[in-house]
Design a protein around this motif. Structure first.
Motif, PDB file in Angstrom:
ATOM      1  N   GLU A 125       0.852  -1.095  -0.023  1.00  0.00           N
ATOM      2  CA  GLU A 125       0.009  -0.002   0.130  1.00  0.00           C
ATOM      3  C   GLU A 125       0.774   1.313  -0.033  1.00  0.00           C
ATOM      4  O   GLU A 125       0.574   2.181  -0.693  1.00  0.00           O
ATOM      5  CB  GLU A 125      -1.155  -0.052   1.138  1.00  0.00           C
ATOM      6  CG  GLU A 125      -1.960   1.195   1.193  1.00  0.00           C
ATOM      7  CD  GLU A 125      -2.834   1.090   2.363  1.00  0.00           C
ATOM      8  OE1 GLU A 125      -3.951   1.870   2.546  1.00  0.00           O
ATOM      9  OE2 GLU A 125      -2.851  -0.033   3.324  1.00  0.00           O
ATOM     10  N   ARG A 163       2.399   1.703  -3.138  1.00  0.00           N
ATOM     11  CA  ARG A 163       1.463   2.356  -4.223  1.00  0.00           C
ATOM     12  C   ARG A 163       1.310   3.582  -4.121  1.00  0.00           C
ATOM     13  O   ARG A 163       0.973   4.565  -5.037  1.00  0.00           O
ATOM     14  CB  ARG A 163       0.277   1.424  -4.016  1.00  0.00           C
ATOM     15  CG  ARG A 163       0.083   0.094  -4.768  1.00  0.00           C
ATOM     16  CD  ARG A 163      -1.402  -0.596  -4.397  1.00  0.00           C
ATOM     17  NE  ARG A 163      -1.512  -1.974  -4.770  1.00  0.00           N
ATOM     18  CZ  ARG A 163      -1.993  -3.065  -4.273  1.00  0.00           C
ATOM     19  NH1 ARG A 163      -2.754  -2.622  -3.465  1.00  0.00           N
ATOM     20  NH2 ARG A 163      -2.019  -4.185  -5.022  1.00  0.00           N
ATOM     21  N   GLU A 164       1.105   4.053  -2.856  1.00  0.00           N
ATOM     22  CA  GLU A 164       1.204   5.706  -2.869  1.00  0.00           C
ATOM     23  C   GLU A 164       2.403   6.452  -3.083  1.00  0.00           C
ATOM     24  O   GLU A 164       2.084   7.733  -3.681  1.00  0.00           O
ATOM     25  CB  GLU A 164       0.770   5.678  -1.128  1.00  0.00           C
ATOM     26  CG  GLU A 164       0.638   7.227  -0.864  1.00  0.00           C
ATOM     27  CD  GLU A 164      -0.641   7.940  -1.213  1.00  0.00           C
ATOM     28  OE1 GLU A 164      -1.306   9.059  -0.861  1.00  0.00           O
ATOM     29  OE2 GLU A 164      -1.572   7.210  -2.060  1.00  0.00           O
ATOM     30  N   ARG A 219       1.749   6.598  -6.780  1.00  0.00           N
ATOM     31  CA  ARG A 219       0.426   7.511  -7.031  1.00  0.00           C
ATOM     32  C   ARG A 219       1.070   9.133  -7.361  1.00  0.00           C
ATOM     33  O   ARG A 219       0.607   9.741  -8.063  1.00  0.00           O
ATOM     34  CB  ARG A 219      -0.543   7.359  -6.039  1.00  0.00           C
ATOM     35  CG  ARG A 219      -1.605   8.207  -6.361  1.00  0.00           C
ATOM     36  CD  ARG A 219      -2.557   8.515  -5.061  1.00  0.00           C
ATOM     37  NE  ARG A 219      -2.112   9.032  -4.165  1.00  0.00           N
ATOM     38  CZ  ARG A 219      -2.205  10.399  -3.977  1.00  0.00           C
ATOM     39  NH1 ARG A 219      -2.568  11.137  -5.077  1.00  0.00           N
ATOM     40  NH2 ARG A 219      -1.721  10.936  -2.868  1.00  0.00           N
ATOM     41  N   PHE A 244       4.731  -5.735  -8.547  1.00  0.00           N
ATOM     42  CA  PHE A 244       4.687  -4.270  -9.173  1.00  0.00           C
ATOM     43  C   PHE A 244       5.263  -4.415 -10.670  1.00  0.00           C
ATOM     44  O   PHE A 244       4.616  -3.822 -11.332  1.00  0.00           O
ATOM     45  CB  PHE A 244       5.495  -3.389  -8.144  1.00  0.00           C
ATOM     46  CG  PHE A 244       4.781  -2.804  -7.217  1.00  0.00           C
ATOM     47  CD1 PHE A 244       4.023  -1.764  -7.447  1.00  0.00           C
ATOM     48  CD2 PHE A 244       4.924  -3.502  -5.886  1.00  0.00           C
ATOM     49  CE1 PHE A 244       3.427  -1.291  -6.572  1.00  0.00           C
ATOM     50  CE2 PHE A 244       4.228  -2.864  -4.864  1.00  0.00           C
ATOM     51  CZ  PHE A 244       3.275  -1.819  -4.791  1.00  0.00           C
ATOM     52  N   ALA A 276       2.243  -5.197 -12.324  1.00  0.00           N
ATOM     53  CA  ALA A 276       1.327  -4.167 -12.640  1.00  0.00           C
ATOM     54  C   ALA A 276       1.891  -2.965 -13.648  1.00  0.00           C
ATOM     55  O   ALA A 276       1.305  -1.919 -13.777  1.00  0.00           O
ATOM     56  CB  ALA A 276       1.277  -3.442 -11.105  1.00  0.00           C
ATOM     57  N   LYS A 297       8.311   4.727 -13.612  1.00  0.00           N
ATOM     58  CA  LYS A 297       6.896   4.486 -13.815  1.00  0.00           C
ATOM     59  C   LYS A 297       7.032   4.805 -15.285  1.00  0.00           C
ATOM     60  O   LYS A 297       7.577   5.837 -15.858  1.00  0.00           O
ATOM     61  CB  LYS A 297       6.124   5.929 -13.088  1.00  0.00           C
ATOM     62  CG  LYS A 297       4.555   5.876 -13.238  1.00  0.00           C
ATOM     63  CD  LYS A 297       4.069   6.799 -12.119  1.00  0.00           C
ATOM     64  CE  LYS A 297       2.512   6.768 -12.024  1.00  0.00           C
ATOM     65  NZ  LYS A 297       2.071   7.810 -11.154  1.00  0.00           N
TER      66      LYS A 297
END
Length: 238
Positions: A168, A171-172, A175, A206, A209, A234
Motif C-alpha cells: 500500500e 502504491r502511494e 501515485r 509491481f 502491474a 513509472k
C-alpha cells in the motif's frame, strides 16, 4: 555458535541525514535534479530538503514529525543522536566506517544536519515544503513529483509493518510520482541486516502491474548488506 550482533530499535527512529548521504544512498546527480520536484518521504529531521533547495532542486519532505514545533524536534533529535551514538559504540566492528570515519564523526554529522533542518523548518515559508503526514497516505495530488525517495523506513521495519502495508505504501509513492518518474527506496534490508524477506514477491507484484523495478548499487557501505536501493520506474504513458 556466536550470536549475531544487531541494532536494537523499538518504534520508528527519527533521523538527521545530510544531502551528501542522500547522494550516496540514492546515487543522485544534482545536475539532473535541478528544476525537478523531489519528495523525501519519512524524511525526519534530515537536511536534504534545505540543502537541495539551495542547489536549485524543488525538494519537499513529508513526515508525521512535522506536527511538532522546531524546538521540540530539535530536542528530540538531540536525544535520538545520543541514543544512536551509544548503540553504535557497542557495535563498532559491525559497521564499515569508510564514509563516516568514527562514531564521533557520525554523531557530529547528525548534529549538523539536524541544525540545518531546524533552521529551514523554522522559516515562515517552511510549511510550503515540510508536510505533516505519513505512509500509506500522502497529501499530494496524483503525479506531482519527478523523483520520490524513502530511506530507512520501508523494508527496514519489516517486523513492525507487514507486507500489505509495504504494498500500500509503495502504491502511494507511485501515485504521487509523475509518469516517466521514479521511486527509490533504501536500504533493502531489515534491522537483522538481512534482505527484506518478501522483496522478490513485492518486485514481481509491481512488475505485473506495469512498473520497471531494479536493484541498483548504492555507495554508502555503512550497514552490512546496505549496498543496494530499489528503483521503481513509472512508464511515461502511465
Amino acid at each position: 555458535m556466536e550470536q549475531k550482533q544487531v541494532y536494537e530499535q523499538v518504534g520508528v527512529a527519527m533521523t538527521s541525514r545530510s544531502y551528501v548521504e542522500y547522494e550516496k544512498m540514492f546515487m543522485l546527480q544534482t545536475s539532473a535534479l535541478i528544476g525537478k520536484r523531489v519528495l523525501d518521504v519519512a524524511g525526519g529531521a534530515s537536511s536534504f530538503t534545505a540543502e537541495a533547495r539551495q542547489l536549485g532542486v524543488y525538494a519537499e519532505a513529508v513526515d508525521p514529525l512535522y506536527a511538532k514545533s522546531p524546538s521540540a524536534i530539535s530536542a528530540h533529535g538531540r536525544e535520538e543522536i545520543e541514543l544512536v551514538a551509544a548503540k553504535m559504540s557497542r557495535l563498532v566492528d559491525v559497521y564499515d566506517w569508510t564514509f563516516y570515519g568514527s562514531v564521533e564523526q557520525h554523531r557530529a554529522g547528525r548534529i549538523q544536519a539536524l541544525q540545518r533542518f531546524v533552521e529551514d523548518f523554522s522559516k515562515t515559508d517552511g510549511s510550503a515544503r515540510y508536510h505533516i503526514a505519513g505512509l500509506p497516505s500522502l497529501p499530494f495530488e496524483t503525479q506531482s513529483f519527478d523523483l520520490v525517495m524513502c530511506s530507512h523506513f520501508l523494508f527496514l521495519y519489516e517486523e513492525q509493518f507487514d507486507y500489505a502495508f509495504h504494498v500500500e505504501a509503495i502504491r502511494e509513492l507511485l501515485r504521487v510520482c509523475k509518469p516517466g518518474g521514479e521511486v527509490r527506496i533504501y536500504p533493502l534490508m531489515n534491522f537483522r541486516t538481512e534482505e527484506y524477506s518478501r522483496l522478490h514477491e513485492l518486485i514481481n507484484e509491481f512488475e505485473l502491474a506495469g512498473f520497471t523495478l531494479q536493484k541498483r548499487e548504492a555507495s554508502l557501505p555503512f550497514l552490512p548488506n546496505s549496498h543496494q536501493f530499489l528503483s521503481i520506474k513509472k512508464s511515461p504513458s502511465a
